[in-house]
Write a protein that holds these residues in place. Structure first.
Motif, short mmCIF file in Angstrom:
data_model
loop_
_atom_site.label_atom_id
_atom_site.label_comp_id
_atom_site.label_asym_id
_atom_site.label_seq_id
_atom_site.Cartn_x
_atom_site.Cartn_y
_atom_site.Cartn_z
N ASN A 159 1.01 -1.33 -0.14
CA ASN A 159 0.32 -0.06 -0.08
C ASN A 159 0.89 1.59 0.04
O ASN A 159 2.07 1.21 0.38
N ALA A 160 0.39 2.45 -0.94
CA ALA A 160 1.10 3.30 -1.08
C ALA A 160 0.65 4.40 -0.73
O ALA A 160 -1.04 4.56 -1.71
N TYR A 161 0.96 5.60 -0.37
CA TYR A 161 0.13 6.55 0.20
C TYR A 161 1.35 8.60 0.19
O TYR A 161 2.74 8.01 0.28
N ALA A 180 -7.87 8.76 7.05
CA ALA A 180 -8.55 8.61 7.11
C ALA A 180 -8.47 7.31 5.07
O ALA A 180 -9.10 6.11 5.64
N ALA A 181 -8.47 8.03 4.52
CA ALA A 181 -7.29 6.79 3.90
C ALA A 181 -6.67 5.35 4.18
O ALA A 181 -6.48 4.66 3.67
N ARG A 182 -5.49 5.92 5.10
CA ARG A 182 -4.56 5.02 5.82
C ARG A 182 -5.73 3.97 6.59
O ARG A 182 -5.89 2.59 6.27
N ALA A 183 -6.67 4.77 6.94
CA ALA A 183 -7.78 3.37 8.22
C ALA A 183 -8.42 2.53 6.99
O ALA A 183 -9.09 1.62 7.41
N SER A 184 -8.75 3.13 5.72
CA SER A 184 -9.10 2.55 4.96
C SER A 184 -8.76 1.59 3.89
O SER A 184 -8.80 -0.36 4.20
N ILE A 185 -7.59 1.88 3.68
CA ILE A 185 -7.17 1.23 2.61
C ILE A 185 -5.86 0.34 2.87
O ILE A 185 -6.07 -1.18 2.51
N GLU A 186 -6.28 0.26 4.15
CA GLU A 186 -5.03 -0.75 5.76
C GLU A 186 -5.66 -1.88 6.18
O GLU A 186 -5.38 -2.94 6.17
N ARG A 187 -7.21 -1.63 5.83
CA ARG A 187 -8.03 -2.95 5.74
C ARG A 187 -8.46 -3.92 4.67
O ARG A 187 -9.02 -5.01 4.86
N THR A 188 -6.91 -3.38 3.52
CA THR A 188 -7.93 -4.28 2.09
C THR A 188 -7.32 -5.79 2.21
O THR A 188 -7.96 -6.49 1.76
N GLY A 200 -3.23 -5.07 -3.13
CA GLY A 200 -2.77 -3.88 -2.20
C GLY A 200 -3.61 -1.93 -2.96
O GLY A 200 -4.27 -2.68 -3.33
N GLY A 201 -3.01 -1.18 -2.77
CA GLY A 201 -3.86 -0.21 -2.84
C GLY A 201 -2.76 0.80 -2.94
O GLY A 201 -1.86 0.64 -2.40
N TYR A 202 -3.19 2.46 -3.33
CA TYR A 202 -2.58 3.31 -3.37
C TYR A 202 -3.02 4.50 -3.24
O TYR A 202 -4.50 4.75 -4.22
#
Length: 503
Positions: free
Chosen positions: A241-243, A253-261, A281-283
């Motif tokens: 995952n990349a931010y 909020a982005a991390r709190a969401s994407i980290e649940r991938t 993953g996701g970015y």
């Protein structure tokens, strides 16, 4: 008067064998693959198996330099063929030999090899190119987004034309090796598994590999300064995952969401069957756009998706596409309902699992928002037309059709359908008509009229009345005490549109 020479049959056969296959004159491959929504997309005459992209990008100037090696097989005798591409080309080679090339319109690169290509033969095409993708406009549009520290290629129905030559249509999927050199301190994110990373002379090269068939529009590139998290799933798949380092107030909020991938993907395997790819993953880069996109193995999320706080629902949507849209891709863009209807419905199933409103409640709520005279019902999800391809009705009326199907066939058959479809068509392409035939076969019911009502008629169907069926929540976890619905939460899910920008 002229003399007629009779050549003995044995000699004639030997003469024919002596003529090299490449001596055939061949014909030009079609400049489009035949999609009525986008006639210029894709090309005829060949099928690509692999793209090898070796790129160098300078964020300060937006200069992209590249060498693309394309491995393909001809499907006809070819005197000439096209690639979809817009940047400036300096050299083309076909099977190692220099080839002539010319422009036709904004996105057609016409290539004439030194000798005609026989049908059914392996072909390698090397294209050297350079340019500034953000300055390239096709139909007044660019799919390449510059950011304060780099750039992003993520768009639907196409983005490849701006950064690599291709057969740009979902019908021609291929595997990828994507190698990108960027200034030290900058990262390059792409699909699949990071094979290696090395630095030299002030530049860092990232080598990514996507080992399963992948559509061109699902191929992504993000260059910039990212905070990157890595992990592995319980099955050993790499998670990246990349931010962007500058997401502002939306970053948490982005991390709190994407980290649940990983969590979401594991749940989706219970709904759709085994995860179809070798990475996850996701970015979220620092872009101004507001959409999300199911780029294969590594979805793209605009920071605006998290403007109201954590949004796990959008992660559910884009990960559901890994089965419905990525592994099983459309035959033509009119088949978009299979992608968006099922991805939207997966959000409703997640709400049902979380106890925040069942899929039936969300269907009832969505249906009630659109009275009979609402233009919403005039959009046909099964063939919406290019202007309405990403209309809210494709998502929401599409999901309503799926809830109606669930009620009609019952939960046991319905969830069998959900798992069977991506298994039956894995890594291939399928149409809405194919899904109707499949659903009839699995359910043992005639469903053509049902699907015609929900997907093709420009009128409001009867509401998808609830069936006496247990919920997904009961099928995927032990029985728990009933929880009250949370209207504010599930109404938000019903209203959330993960609608993609498009040309």
């Amino acid at each position: 008067m002229h003399r007629r020479f009779i050549v003995p049959s044995a000699l004639a056969a030997s003469l024919l064998l002596a003529i090299p296959a490449s001596a055939a004159e061949g014909t030009a491959g079609a400049p489009g693959i035949g999609d009525p929504y986008y006639p210029a997309s894709g090309n005829g005459g060949y099928d690509v198996s692999h793209y090898d992209l070796r790129l160098k990008y300078q964020p300060a100037t937006d200069l992209l330099e590249g060498t693309a090696t394309i491995l393909a097989t001809t499907t006809q005798e070819l005197s000439r063929f096209d690639l979809d591409f817009g940047l400036d080309v300096s050299e083309v080679r076909v099977n190692g030999k220099k080839a002539e090339y010319a422009r036709s319109g904004d996105q057609e690169l016409e290539i004439t090899p030194a000798a005609a290509l026989a049908k059914g033969k392996a072909v390698s095409v090397v294209v050297r190119y350079a340019g500034k993708p953000s300055e390239l406009k096709i139909n007044g549009w660019t799919s390449w987004a510059r950011t304060p520290d780099g750039a992003v290629a993520a768009q639907e129905p196409d983005s490849a034309v701006w950064w690599f030559p291709s057969n740009d249509h979902p019908l021609d999927k291929a595997t990828y090796d994507i190698s990108v050199s960027v200034p030290d301190g900058t990262q390059a994110i792409s699909n699949g598994v990071l094979q290696s990373q090395s630095s030299k002379l002030g530049w860092t090269r990232f080598n990514w590999r996507a080992g399963k068939p992948q559509a061109t529009y699902l191929t992504t590139l993000a260059i910039g300064r990212f905070d990157i998290t890595t992990d592995t799933t319980s099955d050993g798949l790499p998670v990246v995952n990349a931010y962007s380092k500058d997401l502002g107030a939306n970053g948490g909020a982005a991390r709190a969401s994407i980290e649940r991938t990983t969590e979401v993907a594991e749940w989706l395997t219970e709904v759709f069957g085994p995860y179809p790819f070798d990475a996850l993953g996701g970015y979220s880069p620092n872009v101004k756009s507001g959409f999300a996109l199911e780029t294969q193995t590594r979805p793209f999320y605009s920071p605006k998706q998290f403007a109201n706080g954590a949004n796990v629902s959008v992660v559910v949507h884009e990960l559901a596409h890994q089965w419905y849209g990525d592994s099983v891709s459309v035959k033509g863009w009119k088949d978009i309902w299979i992608n968006e209807g099922f991805a939207r419905y997966s959000q409703w199933l997640w709400s049902e699992k979380e106890g925040e409103g069942t899929a039936q409640e969300l269907a009832d709520y969505t249906y009630a928002q659109h009275p009979a005279d609402d233009a919403f019902w005039t959009v046909k999800p099964g063939d919406p037309g290019p202007d309405n391809q990403f209309d809210a009705a494709v998502y929401d009326r599409g999901a309503l059709a799926i809830q109606a199907l669930r009620n009609k066939v019952g939960d046991e058959t319905f969830f069998e359908l959900l798992k069977g479809w991506p298994a039956e068509h894995a890594y291939g392409n399928a149409s809405v008509a194919d899904f109707v035939t499949y659903a009839e076969r699995v359910s043992g019911r005639p469903l053509a009229d049902f699907f015609d009502t929900w997907l093709y008629q420009p009128t409001r169907p009867q509401a998808p009345a609830a069936a006496a069926a247990h919920s997904l929540r009961a099928t995927t976890q032990p029985a728990q005490p009933a929880q009250p619905a949370q209207p504010a939460s599930w109404k938000q899910i019903a209203a959330t549109n993960t609608i993609h920008d498009h040309r």
